[in-house]
Design a protein around this motif. Structure first.
Motif, PDB file in Angstrom:
ATOM      1  N   ALA A   1       0.799  -1.217   0.000  1.00  0.00           N
ATOM      2  CA  ALA A   1       0.000   0.000   0.000  1.00  0.00           C
ATOM      3  C   ALA A   1       0.836   1.273   0.000  1.00  0.00           C
ATOM      4  N   LEU A   2       1.901   1.320   0.791  1.00  0.00           N
ATOM      5  CA  LEU A   2       2.671   2.549   0.879  1.00  0.00           C
ATOM      6  C   LEU A   2       3.310   2.902  -0.462  1.00  0.00           C
ATOM      7  N   THR A   3       3.772   1.901  -1.176  1.00  0.00           N
ATOM      8  CA  THR A   3       4.346   2.146  -2.503  1.00  0.00           C
ATOM      9  C   THR A   3       3.274   2.653  -3.455  1.00  0.00           C
ATOM     10  N   GLU A   4       2.080   2.073  -3.372  1.00  0.00           N
ATOM     11  CA  GLU A   4       0.986   2.501  -4.237  1.00  0.00           C
ATOM     12  C   GLU A   4       0.557   3.936  -3.918  1.00  0.00           C
ATOM     13  N   ILE A   5       0.539   4.284  -2.639  1.00  0.00           N
ATOM     14  CA  ILE A   5       0.214   5.654  -2.245  1.00  0.00           C
ATOM     15  C   ILE A   5       1.277   6.606  -2.788  1.00  0.00           C
ATOM     16  N   ALA A   6       2.543   6.257  -2.582  1.00  0.00           N
ATOM     17  CA  ALA A   6       3.640   7.100  -3.059  1.00  0.00           C
ATOM     18  C   ALA A   6       3.588   7.265  -4.578  1.00  0.00           C
ATOM     19  N   ASP A   7       3.264   6.195  -5.307  1.00  0.00           N
ATOM     20  CA  ASP A   7       3.126   6.279  -6.765  1.00  0.00           C
ATOM     21  C   ASP A   7       2.055   7.306  -7.145  1.00  0.00           C
ATOM     22  N   ALA A   8       0.911   7.229  -6.482  1.00  0.00           N
ATOM     23  CA  ALA A   8      -0.190   8.144  -6.789  1.00  0.00           C
ATOM     24  C   ALA A   8       0.170   9.594  -6.464  1.00  0.00           C
ATOM     25  N   LEU A   9       1.005   9.785  -5.449  1.00  0.00           N
ATOM     26  CA  LEU A   9       1.419  11.137  -5.065  1.00  0.00           C
ATOM     27  C   LEU A   9       2.562  11.661  -5.920  1.00  0.00           C
ATOM     28  N   GLY A  10       3.181  10.771  -6.700  1.00  0.00           N
ATOM     29  CA  GLY A  10       4.370  11.154  -7.449  1.00  0.00           C
ATOM     30  C   GLY A  10       5.597  11.199  -6.564  1.00  0.00           C
ATOM     31  N   ALA A  11       5.591  10.410  -5.497  1.00  0.00           N
ATOM     32  CA  ALA A  11       6.686  10.422  -4.523  1.00  0.00           C
ATOM     33  C   ALA A  11       7.353   9.067  -4.370  1.00  0.00           C
ATOM     34  N   SER A  12       7.160   8.165  -5.328  1.00  0.00           N
ATOM     35  CA  SER A  12       7.696   6.815  -5.171  1.00  0.00           C
ATOM     36  C   SER A  12       9.224   6.795  -5.118  1.00  0.00           C
ATOM     37  N   GLU A  13       9.859   7.636  -5.916  1.00  0.00           N
ATOM     38  CA  GLU A  13      11.322   7.646  -5.902  1.00  0.00           C
ATOM     39  C   GLU A  13      11.876   8.116  -4.570  1.00  0.00           C
TER      40      GLU A  13
END
Length: 177
Positions: free
Chosen positions: A159-171
């Protein structure tokens, strides 16, 4: 095993930092820690995940009260980190309402000549678990950031990776993982 990170939104985008929760004892402590990550009172998200069994998001916007979402309250209740997030208010309890009110209990159900079967049904409805299975909190916590209520409730084990992806913060999140 748990993972916790702070994501602070700045004018340059998201900045991530990992965080240790060992010295955090209350939700207020956690909110203070998050506020320190953003001196400009920008939005800060605290993302907590425990062994793929539950995740939590705490959102701090300046000096406002923290907003919280926990994916599985029952799983989080078995974790010291989850207990930080599961406040009485979040669970719909009055503070100090952990014990049943013995004066309000109808112990045998026969005082008013009622049928015992009716009392069992009433008692079952009134004795819901103190900590529900499933999500609790504000499912709209990330709506304005691009993660809808429906999406938040349907997130997978990562979930945290998916949230970060949606926020544009995965990197930036991966740099602290």
């Amino acid at each position: 095993m748990y993972f916790a990170a702070l994501l602070a939104r700045t004018e340059d985008g998201w900045e991530a930092s990992d965080t240790e929760l060992d010295d955090v004892e209350t939700l207020s402590d956690l909110a203070d820690l998050a506020r320190e990550a953003s001196p400009d009172e920008d939005t800060v998200l605290v993302l907590i995940e425990q062994e793929d069994s539950w995740f939590g998001v705490v959102r701090i916007d300046g000096e406002e009260d923290p907003r919280i979402y926990v994916s599985d309250a029952a799983a989080a209740a078995r974790s010291s980190y989850g207990e930080l997030l599961l406040t009485d208010e979040l669970l719909g309890r009055e503070p100090g309402d952990d014990d049943p009110d013995l004066d309000a209990l109808d112990l045998d159900g026969t005082e008013d000549g009622e049928d015992d079967d009716d009392d069992e049904a009433d008692g079952a409805a009134g004795s819901a678990e103190a900590v529900p299975h499933g999500p609790v909190g504000d499912p709209g916590i990330l709506d304005d950031l691009g993660v809808s209520e429906k999406e938040l409730k349907s997130l997978s084990e990562d979930a945290l990776t998916e949230i970060a992806d949606a926020l544009g913060a995965s990197e930036v999140l991966e740099t602290v993982r």
